[in-house]
Design a protein around this motif. Structure first.
Motif, PDB file in Angstrom:
ATOM      1  N   PRO A  38      -4.314  12.210 -16.796  1.00 44.70           N
ATOM      2  CA  PRO A  38      -5.638  11.584 -16.689  1.00 44.70           C
ATOM      3  C   PRO A  38      -5.994  10.681 -17.877  1.00 44.70           C
ATOM      4  O   PRO A  38      -6.905   9.870 -17.786  1.00 44.70           O
ATOM      5  CB  PRO A  38      -6.590  12.784 -16.619  1.00 44.70           C
ATOM      6  N   TYR A  39      -5.256  10.791 -18.978  1.00 46.33           N
ATOM      7  CA  TYR A  39      -5.521   9.985 -20.166  1.00 46.33           C
ATOM      8  C   TYR A  39      -4.561   8.792 -20.265  1.00 46.33           C
ATOM      9  O   TYR A  39      -4.509   8.120 -21.293  1.00 46.33           O
ATOM     10  CB  TYR A  39      -5.435  10.856 -21.425  1.00 46.33           C
ATOM     11  N   GLY A  40      -3.799   8.553 -19.181  1.00 51.43           N
ATOM     12  CA  GLY A  40      -2.882   7.417 -19.154  1.00 51.43           C
ATOM     13  C   GLY A  40      -1.621   7.627 -19.956  1.00 51.43           C
ATOM     14  O   GLY A  40      -0.937   6.666 -20.306  1.00 51.43           O
ATOM     15  N   VAL A  41      -1.288   8.875 -20.245  1.00 56.52           N
ATOM     16  CA  VAL A  41      -0.106   9.184 -21.048  1.00 56.52           C
ATOM     17  C   VAL A  41       0.926   9.868 -20.164  1.00 56.52           C
ATOM     18  O   VAL A  41       0.618  10.816 -19.445  1.00 56.52           O
ATOM     19  CB  VAL A  41      -0.478  10.090 -22.244  1.00 56.52           C
ATOM     20  N   THR A  42       2.150   9.367 -20.228  1.00 52.51           N
ATOM     21  CA  THR A  42       3.261   9.971 -19.488  1.00 52.51           C
ATOM     22  C   THR A  42       4.024  10.917 -20.418  1.00 52.51           C
ATOM     23  O   THR A  42       3.903  10.811 -21.651  1.00 52.51           O
ATOM     24  CB  THR A  42       4.235   8.890 -18.988  1.00 52.51           C
ATOM     25  N   LEU A  75      12.605   1.526 -27.205  1.00 46.04           N
ATOM     26  CA  LEU A  75      11.956   0.211 -27.178  1.00 46.04           C
ATOM     27  C   LEU A  75      11.120   0.051 -25.910  1.00 46.04           C
ATOM     28  O   LEU A  75       9.975  -0.421 -25.973  1.00 46.04           O
ATOM     29  CB  LEU A  75      13.000  -0.897 -27.270  1.00 46.04           C
ATOM     30  N   SER A  76      11.645   0.477 -24.786  1.00 53.28           N
ATOM     31  CA  SER A  76      10.906   0.380 -23.523  1.00 53.28           C
ATOM     32  C   SER A  76       9.625   1.210 -23.581  1.00 53.28           C
ATOM     33  O   SER A  76       8.548   0.746 -23.172  1.00 53.28           O
ATOM     34  CB  SER A  76      11.804   0.860 -22.381  1.00 53.28           C
ATOM     35  N   ALA A  77       9.727   2.436 -24.088  1.00 54.10           N
ATOM     36  CA  ALA A  77       8.550   3.305 -24.191  1.00 54.10           C
ATOM     37  C   ALA A  77       7.520   2.707 -25.145  1.00 54.10           C
ATOM     38  O   ALA A  77       6.317   2.707 -24.851  1.00 54.10           O
ATOM     39  CB  ALA A  77       8.963   4.696 -24.661  1.00 54.10           C
ATOM     40  N   ILE A  78       7.969   2.175 -26.259  1.00 51.60           N
ATOM     41  CA  ILE A  78       7.055   1.595 -27.246  1.00 51.60           C
ATOM     42  C   ILE A  78       6.355   0.369 -26.662  1.00 51.60           C
ATOM     43  O   ILE A  78       5.152   0.187 -26.858  1.00 51.60           O
ATOM     44  CB  ILE A  78       7.795   1.268 -28.559  1.00 51.60           C
ATOM     45  N   ARG A  79       7.086  -0.432 -25.916  1.00 52.13           N
ATOM     46  CA  ARG A  79       6.463  -1.613 -25.280  1.00 52.13           C
ATOM     47  C   ARG A  79       5.377  -1.178 -24.296  1.00 52.13           C
ATOM     48  O   ARG A  79       4.307  -1.791 -24.241  1.00 52.13           O
ATOM     49  CB  ARG A  79       7.522  -2.454 -24.578  1.00 52.13           C
ATOM     50  N   THR A  80       5.667  -0.131 -23.519  1.00 54.74           N
ATOM     51  CA  THR A  80       4.674   0.390 -22.573  1.00 54.74           C
ATOM     52  C   THR A  80       3.455   0.919 -23.314  1.00 54.74           C
ATOM     53  O   THR A  80       2.310   0.668 -22.923  1.00 54.74           O
ATOM     54  CB  THR A  80       5.295   1.511 -21.707  1.00 54.74           C
ATOM     55  N   MET A  81       3.695   1.640 -24.407  1.00 56.13           N
ATOM     56  CA  MET A  81       2.595   2.185 -25.201  1.00 56.13           C
ATOM     57  C   MET A  81       1.794   1.062 -25.860  1.00 56.13           C
ATOM     58  O   MET A  81       0.572   1.151 -25.983  1.00 56.13           O
ATOM     59  CB  MET A  81       3.142   3.154 -26.248  1.00 56.13           C
ATOM     60  N   GLU A  82       2.480   0.010 -26.260  1.00 56.10           N
ATOM     61  CA  GLU A  82       1.803  -1.143 -26.866  1.00 56.10           C
ATOM     62  C   GLU A  82       0.907  -1.820 -25.819  1.00 56.10           C
ATOM     63  O   GLU A  82      -0.257  -2.146 -26.103  1.00 56.10           O
ATOM     64  CB  GLU A  82       2.846  -2.119 -27.405  1.00 56.10           C
ATOM     65  N   ALA A  83       1.433  -1.982 -24.602  1.00 54.70           N
ATOM     66  CA  ALA A  83       0.653  -2.590 -23.521  1.00 54.70           C
ATOM     67  C   ALA A  83      -0.550  -1.722 -23.143  1.00 54.70           C
ATOM     68  O   ALA A  83      -1.579  -2.235 -22.697  1.00 54.70           O
ATOM     69  CB  ALA A  83       1.540  -2.819 -22.305  1.00 54.70           C
ATOM     70  N   SER A  84      -0.435  -0.417 -23.364  1.00 54.39           N
ATOM     71  CA  SER A  84      -1.528   0.518 -23.072  1.00 54.39           C
ATOM     72  C   SER A  84      -2.516   0.635 -24.225  1.00 54.39           C
ATOM     73  O   SER A  84      -3.482   1.401 -24.142  1.00 54.39           O
ATOM     74  CB  SER A  84      -0.963   1.909 -22.770  1.00 54.39           C
ATOM     75  N   GLY A  85      -2.253  -0.066 -25.318  1.00 52.66           N
ATOM     76  CA  GLY A  85      -3.164  -0.045 -26.461  1.00 52.66           C
ATOM     77  C   GLY A  85      -3.058   1.191 -27.323  1.00 52.66           C
ATOM     78  O   GLY A  85      -3.986   1.515 -28.071  1.00 52.66           O
ATOM     79  N   LEU A 103       0.174   3.732 -34.858  1.00 49.90           N
ATOM     80  CA  LEU A 103      -0.833   4.100 -33.877  1.00 49.90           C
ATOM     81  C   LEU A 103      -2.029   3.162 -33.988  1.00 49.90           C
ATOM     82  O   LEU A 103      -2.395   2.752 -35.091  1.00 49.90           O
ATOM     83  CB  LEU A 103      -1.314   5.528 -34.125  1.00 49.90           C
ATOM     84  N   THR A 104      -2.624   2.851 -32.861  1.00 46.99           N
ATOM     85  CA  THR A 104      -3.912   2.145 -32.861  1.00 46.99           C
ATOM     86  C   THR A 104      -4.996   3.213 -32.989  1.00 46.99           C
ATOM     87  O   THR A 104      -4.707   4.414 -32.957  1.00 46.99           O
ATOM     88  CB  THR A 104      -4.108   1.372 -31.549  1.00 46.99           C
ATOM     89  N   GLY A 105      -6.230   2.774 -33.100  1.00 43.91           N
ATOM     90  CA  GLY A 105      -7.331   3.738 -33.123  1.00 43.91           C
ATOM     91  C   GLY A 105      -7.320   4.625 -31.893  1.00 43.91           C
ATOM     92  O   GLY A 105      -7.501   5.839 -31.980  1.00 43.91           O
ATOM     93  N   ARG A 106      -7.082   4.019 -30.734  1.00 40.44           N
ATOM     94  CA  ARG A 106      -7.037   4.790 -29.485  1.00 40.44           C
ATOM     95  C   ARG A 106      -5.883   5.797 -29.502  1.00 40.44           C
ATOM     96  O   ARG A 106      -6.031   6.941 -29.089  1.00 40.44           O
ATOM     97  CB  ARG A 106      -6.889   3.855 -28.290  1.00 40.44           C
ATOM     98  N   GLY A 107      -4.726   5.360 -29.991  1.00 40.59           N
ATOM     99  CA  GLY A 107      -3.571   6.262 -30.080  1.00 40.59           C
ATOM    100  C   GLY A 107      -3.844   7.439 -30.993  1.00 40.59           C
ATOM    101  O   GLY A 107      -3.475   8.576 -30.710  1.00 40.59           O
ATOM    102  N   ARG A 108      -4.513   7.174 -32.099  1.00 39.62           N
ATOM    103  CA  ARG A 108      -4.857   8.240 -33.060  1.00 39.62           C
ATOM    104  C   ARG A 108      -5.888   9.183 -32.451  1.00 39.62           C
ATOM    105  O   ARG A 108      -5.781  10.402 -32.584  1.00 39.62           O
ATOM    106  CB  ARG A 108      -5.381   7.595 -34.348  1.00 39.62           C
ATOM    107  N   GLU A 109      -6.898   8.651 -31.759  1.00 38.22           N
ATOM    108  CA  GLU A 109      -7.950   9.479 -31.148  1.00 38.22           C
ATOM    109  C   GLU A 109      -7.399  10.446 -30.106  1.00 38.22           C
ATOM    110  O   GLU A 109      -7.918  11.555 -29.944  1.00 38.22           O
ATOM    111  CB  GLU A 109      -9.009   8.583 -30.472  1.00 38.22           C
TER     112      GLU A 109
END
Length: 159
Positions: A38-42, A75-85, A103-109
């Protein structure tokens, strides 16, 4: 040995440590996915987030080694995570060939939201175990890992 007939070895699933470990891992991962989706994380993102929550700014290669994935998968996972902010990549100031992941602010939160959910999964997996039994299980798993590492050809480091 030459001339020796092959043996018909039986290893029922119930007695296979490898099969039981794989099945357990898959079930834990399914429950974790149910909680974090539900938080957009696989589940694939999960391991990289955990690594970055532990130490932000690691290189892509460091993340690959820590998480246990090949660099193209990382690299693929990081690109997906980057696109997800969730993360951003930045070229290393000292070695321009290296890319650090932050990590972005959202990633840290998400750490404060998802880590309690992960703890729920872990607790659910051993809910009928005593504290002593939980400790023994972890000891046994570590012993299995060490036993396997002794038989691997390549130098492998586990987190």
């Amino acid at each position: 040995m030459a001339g020796k007939a092959p043996q018909n070895i039986k290893l029922p699933f119930e007695q296979s440590v490898g099969y039981q470990a794989r099945l357990t891992h898959r079930l834990i991962q399914r429950l974790l996915h149910q909680k974090i989706a539900p938080y957009g994380v696989t589940p694939g993102m999960w391991y990289f987030l955990r690594a970055l929550w532990h130490k932000d700014g690691q290189t892509q290669r460091e993340l690959s080694l820590l998480v246990g994935t090949m660099e193209p998968t990382t690299l693929s996972a990081i690109r997906t995570m980057e696109a997800s902010g969730l993360v951003q990549r930045k070229r290393n100031d000292e070695d321009r060939r290296k890319i650090n992941v932050f990590l972005t602010g959202r990633g840290r939160e998400l750490e404060n939201i998802l880590m309690p959910l992960a703890k729920e999964v872990v607790d659910a997996s051993v809910e009928d175990f005593s504290i002593n039994e939980r400790g023994l299980l972890l000891q046994y798993l570590k012993s299995i890992q060490n036993n396997i590492l002794k038989h691997l050809d390549e130098d492998v480091h586990l987190g």
